[in-house]
Design a protein around this motif. Structure first.
Motif, PDB file in Angstrom:
ATOM      1  N   THR A   1      20.816 -26.836  -3.403  1.00 43.38           N
ATOM      2  CA  THR A   1      19.541 -26.246  -2.998  1.00 43.38           C
ATOM      3  C   THR A   1      18.412 -27.254  -3.127  1.00 43.38           C
ATOM      4  O   THR A   1      18.407 -28.072  -4.046  1.00 43.38           O
ATOM      5  N   ALA A   2      17.469 -27.188  -2.198  1.00 45.95           N
ATOM      6  CA  ALA A   2      16.230 -27.953  -2.315  1.00 45.95           C
ATOM      7  C   ALA A   2      15.163 -27.049  -2.912  1.00 45.95           C
ATOM      8  O   ALA A   2      15.028 -25.889  -2.513  1.00 45.95           O
ATOM      9  N   LYS A   3      14.410 -27.583  -3.877  1.00 46.69           N
ATOM     10  CA  LYS A   3      13.396 -26.788  -4.567  1.00 46.69           C
ATOM     11  C   LYS A   3      12.063 -27.518  -4.547  1.00 46.69           C
ATOM     12  O   LYS A   3      12.016 -28.730  -4.755  1.00 46.69           O
ATOM     13  N   VAL A   4      11.010 -26.769  -4.300  1.00 46.87           N
ATOM     14  CA  VAL A   4       9.652 -27.313  -4.396  1.00 46.87           C
ATOM     15  C   VAL A   4       8.882 -26.352  -5.293  1.00 46.87           C
ATOM     16  O   VAL A   4       8.538 -25.244  -4.885  1.00 46.87           O
ATOM     17  N   ILE A   5       8.649 -26.766  -6.511  1.00 47.24           N
ATOM     18  CA  ILE A   5       8.084 -25.896  -7.542  1.00 47.24           C
ATOM     19  C   ILE A   5       6.621 -26.254  -7.793  1.00 47.24           C
ATOM     20  O   ILE A   5       6.261 -27.427  -7.870  1.00 47.24           O
ATOM     21  N   ASN A   6       5.788 -25.226  -7.920  1.00 44.91           N
ATOM     22  CA  ASN A   6       4.395 -25.373  -8.349  1.00 44.91           C
ATOM     23  C   ASN A   6       3.516 -26.115  -7.340  1.00 44.91           C
ATOM     24  O   ASN A   6       2.845 -27.098  -7.668  1.00 44.91           O
ATOM     25  N   THR A   7       3.486 -25.616  -6.121  1.00 48.52           N
ATOM     26  CA  THR A   7       2.478 -26.082  -5.168  1.00 48.52           C
ATOM     27  C   THR A   7       1.271 -25.151  -5.285  1.00 48.52           C
ATOM     28  O   THR A   7       1.421 -23.935  -5.441  1.00 48.52           O
ATOM     29  N   ASP A   8       0.100 -25.713  -5.223  1.00 45.87           N
ATOM     30  CA  ASP A   8      -1.130 -24.937  -5.372  1.00 45.87           C
ATOM     31  C   ASP A   8      -1.268 -23.966  -4.199  1.00 45.87           C
ATOM     32  O   ASP A   8      -1.153 -24.362  -3.037  1.00 45.87           O
ATOM     33  N   THR A   9      -1.503 -22.690  -4.510  1.00 46.93           N
ATOM     34  CA  THR A   9      -1.589 -21.679  -3.446  1.00 46.93           C
ATOM     35  C   THR A   9      -2.770 -21.925  -2.512  1.00 46.93           C
ATOM     36  O   THR A   9      -2.775 -21.430  -1.380  1.00 46.93           O
ATOM     37  N   THR A  10      -3.770 -22.683  -2.969  1.00 40.68           N
ATOM     38  CA  THR A  10      -4.927 -22.947  -2.107  1.00 40.68           C
ATOM     39  C   THR A  10      -4.663 -24.072  -1.112  1.00 40.68           C
ATOM     40  O   THR A  10      -5.477 -24.296  -0.216  1.00 40.68           O
ATOM     41  N   CYS A  11      -3.527 -24.783  -1.278  1.00 41.16           N
ATOM     42  CA  CYS A  11      -3.209 -25.906  -0.391  1.00 41.16           C
ATOM     43  C   CYS A  11      -2.432 -25.372   0.810  1.00 41.16           C
ATOM     44  O   CYS A  11      -1.198 -25.254   0.778  1.00 41.16           O
ATOM     45  N   VAL A  12      -3.143 -25.070   1.871  1.00 44.68           N
ATOM     46  CA  VAL A  12      -2.537 -24.466   3.059  1.00 44.68           C
ATOM     47  C   VAL A  12      -1.579 -25.441   3.738  1.00 44.68           C
ATOM     48  O   VAL A  12      -0.525 -25.035   4.251  1.00 44.68           O
ATOM     49  N   ASP A  13      -1.913 -26.726   3.747  1.00 42.88           N
ATOM     50  CA  ASP A  13      -1.083 -27.704   4.449  1.00 42.88           C
ATOM     51  C   ASP A  13       0.346 -27.737   3.920  1.00 42.88           C
ATOM     52  O   ASP A  13       1.306 -27.718   4.700  1.00 42.88           O
ATOM     53  N   ILE A  14       0.516 -27.792   2.605  1.00 43.63           N
ATOM     54  CA  ILE A  14       1.866 -27.871   2.056  1.00 43.63           C
ATOM     55  C   ILE A  14       2.601 -26.554   2.252  1.00 43.63           C
ATOM     56  O   ILE A  14       3.810 -26.526   2.526  1.00 43.63           O
ATOM     57  N   THR A  15       1.896 -25.427   2.139  1.00 46.15           N
ATOM     58  CA  THR A  15       2.527 -24.129   2.362  1.00 46.15           C
ATOM     59  C   THR A  15       3.041 -24.008   3.785  1.00 46.15           C
ATOM     60  O   THR A  15       4.196 -23.613   4.022  1.00 46.15           O
ATOM     61  N   ASP A  16       2.207 -24.362   4.756  1.00 49.38           N
ATOM     62  CA  ASP A  16       2.612 -24.291   6.159  1.00 49.38           C
ATOM     63  C   ASP A  16       3.758 -25.250   6.454  1.00 49.38           C
ATOM     64  O   ASP A  16       4.691 -24.915   7.208  1.00 49.38           O
ATOM     65  N   PHE A  17       3.708 -26.437   5.871  1.00 52.82           N
ATOM     66  CA  PHE A  17       4.758 -27.430   6.104  1.00 52.82           C
ATOM     67  C   PHE A  17       6.106 -26.911   5.607  1.00 52.82           C
ATOM     68  O   PHE A  17       7.121 -26.987   6.320  1.00 52.82           O
ATOM     69  N   LEU A  18       6.143 -26.382   4.396  1.00 50.22           N
ATOM     70  CA  LEU A  18       7.405 -25.920   3.827  1.00 50.22           C
ATOM     71  C   LEU A  18       7.951 -24.713   4.579  1.00 50.22           C
ATOM     72  O   LEU A  18       9.164 -24.617   4.820  1.00 50.22           O
ATOM     73  N   LYS A  19       7.078 -23.807   4.974  1.00 50.87           N
ATOM     74  CA  LYS A  19       7.535 -22.651   5.738  1.00 50.87           C
ATOM     75  C   LYS A  19       8.091 -23.075   7.092  1.00 50.87           C
ATOM     76  O   LYS A  19       9.095 -22.529   7.568  1.00 50.87           O
ATOM     77  N   ALA A  20       7.457 -24.062   7.718  1.00 51.92           N
ATOM     78  CA  ALA A  20       7.943 -24.570   9.001  1.00 51.92           C
ATOM     79  C   ALA A  20       9.293 -25.254   8.854  1.00 51.92           C
ATOM     80  O   ALA A  20      10.072 -25.312   9.813  1.00 51.92           O
ATOM     81  N   ARG A  21       9.587 -25.746   7.666  1.00 48.06           N
ATOM     82  CA  ARG A  21      10.885 -26.392   7.404  1.00 48.06           C
ATOM     83  C   ARG A  21      11.920 -25.361   6.946  1.00 48.06           C
ATOM     84  O   ARG A  21      13.025 -25.714   6.556  1.00 48.06           O
ATOM     85  N   ASN A  22      11.551 -24.093   6.953  1.00 49.90           N
ATOM     86  CA  ASN A  22      12.427 -22.986   6.532  1.00 49.90           C
ATOM     87  C   ASN A  22      12.780 -23.047   5.046  1.00 49.90           C
ATOM     88  O   ASN A  22      13.834 -22.581   4.625  1.00 49.90           O
ATOM     89  N   ILE A  23      11.900 -23.621   4.256  1.00 51.49           N
ATOM     90  CA  ILE A  23      12.049 -23.584   2.801  1.00 51.49           C
ATOM     91  C   ILE A  23      11.259 -22.369   2.327  1.00 51.49           C
ATOM     92  O   ILE A  23      10.038 -22.332   2.417  1.00 51.49           O
TER      93      ILE A  23
END
Length: 283
Positions: free
Chosen positions: A248-270
């Motif tokens: 499994t790939a894990k990305v733990i503790n990204t700041d909820t206010t950082c839209v760029d990283i959230t959108d990027f990870l969701k687009a990668r199906n993580i």
């Protein structure tokens, strides 16, 4: 029942108590994984404490020690209580017992993270004087389900291994200050466990990824703002997945206010699996 420092408590005793305290958790860790986690998070036995029923460790708080935001900080690496001893307020008693020792050691604040859906624990920490400093997302996905398909780049770039120092020199690419376990101080405690990749245009670093291959933990992933949405982040992610020894790939503790990283990870199906509070108490 006696509360005392874990300075003289062997790792085997610690692992046994940890395993039993978290036996009902979905994810289990082995001895090597626990040792790695403690090293990375700065575990300091003499400033960690447990409740003992005779010789049996039945509740504990494992404290890390280091700087956070430039301030001497204790970090809750793990707090647990054996099932038969829950409901007695042992975690609170251990924490209150530890405060004078932490202050004497020069610690000025106490930091922890807690799952937001664990409302009981959140309430306990609030009653102890902790305040929410940030909210974090955590993401997970099986390697084969991650969308890291390479596309034709709009810029000619290369991906190659670099050292931690190179990544730290580009830390300004990040949109938020990393959590304790993802900080460069934590990475430095176990630098041999990490792989670091840099994205370069000619010899100019434009992005990087720091990755713990044994656990699948994508610890930091950052691209210079000018070069975002050009396939650089996907290329770095693709490289990490090719080296991932974990399922499994894990990305733990990204700041909820950082839209760029959230959108990027969701687009990668993580997938977004949950959220945590980062909480701090001034000592």
């Amino acid at each position: 029942m006696e509360i005392r420092s874990l300075h003289d408590t062997g790792f085997a005793t610690l692992f046994n108590a940890f395993s039993r305290a978290f036996a009902d958790y979905e994810v289990q860790i082995n001895e090597l994984q626990l040792q790695t986690m403690l090293t990375r998070r700065g575990y300091l036995p003499k400033l960690s404490f447990g409740a003992f029923d005779g010789d049996e460790l039945v509740a504990f708080t494992l404290n890390g020690n280091g700087l956070f935001g430039g301030i001497p900080t204790a970090y809750d690496t793990g707090t647990g209580t054996l099932a038969a001893y829950r409901g007695q307020g042992l975690a609170t008693k251990i924490f209150e017992h530890s405060i004078p020792y932490l202050r004497e050691a020069g610690i000025r604040q106490y930091l922890l993270e807690v799952l937001q859906h664990n409302t009981k624990a959140v309430s306990v920490y609030r009653n102890l004087g902790f305040e929410v400093s940030r909210e974090f997302n955590y993401f997970m996905q099986a390697n084969e389900k991650v969308n890291a398909i390479m596309t034709k780049p709009s810029h000619a770039y290369s991906i190659r291994e670099v050292d931690v120092a190179a990544c730290q020199s580009a830390s300004g690419f990040c949109d938020f200050y990393p959590s304790w376990q993802n900080s460069f101080e934590s990475i430095g405690r176990a630098a041999d466990d990490f792989l670091c990749f840099g994205a370069f245009i000619e010899n100019r670093l434009i992005g990087y990824c720091i990755f713990e291959s044994a656990s699948g933990d994508v610890t930091q992933l950052a691209v210079a703002p000018t070069y975002r949405r050009k396939g650089i982040g996907t290329a770095l992610l693709h490289e990490t997945l090719s080296r991932n020894k974990y399922a499994t790939a894990k990305v733990i503790n990204t700041d909820t206010t950082c839209v760029d990283i959230t959108d990027f990870l969701k687009a990668r199906n993580i997938e977004l699996k949950g959220q945590q509070f980062e909480m701090i108490k001034t000592l």
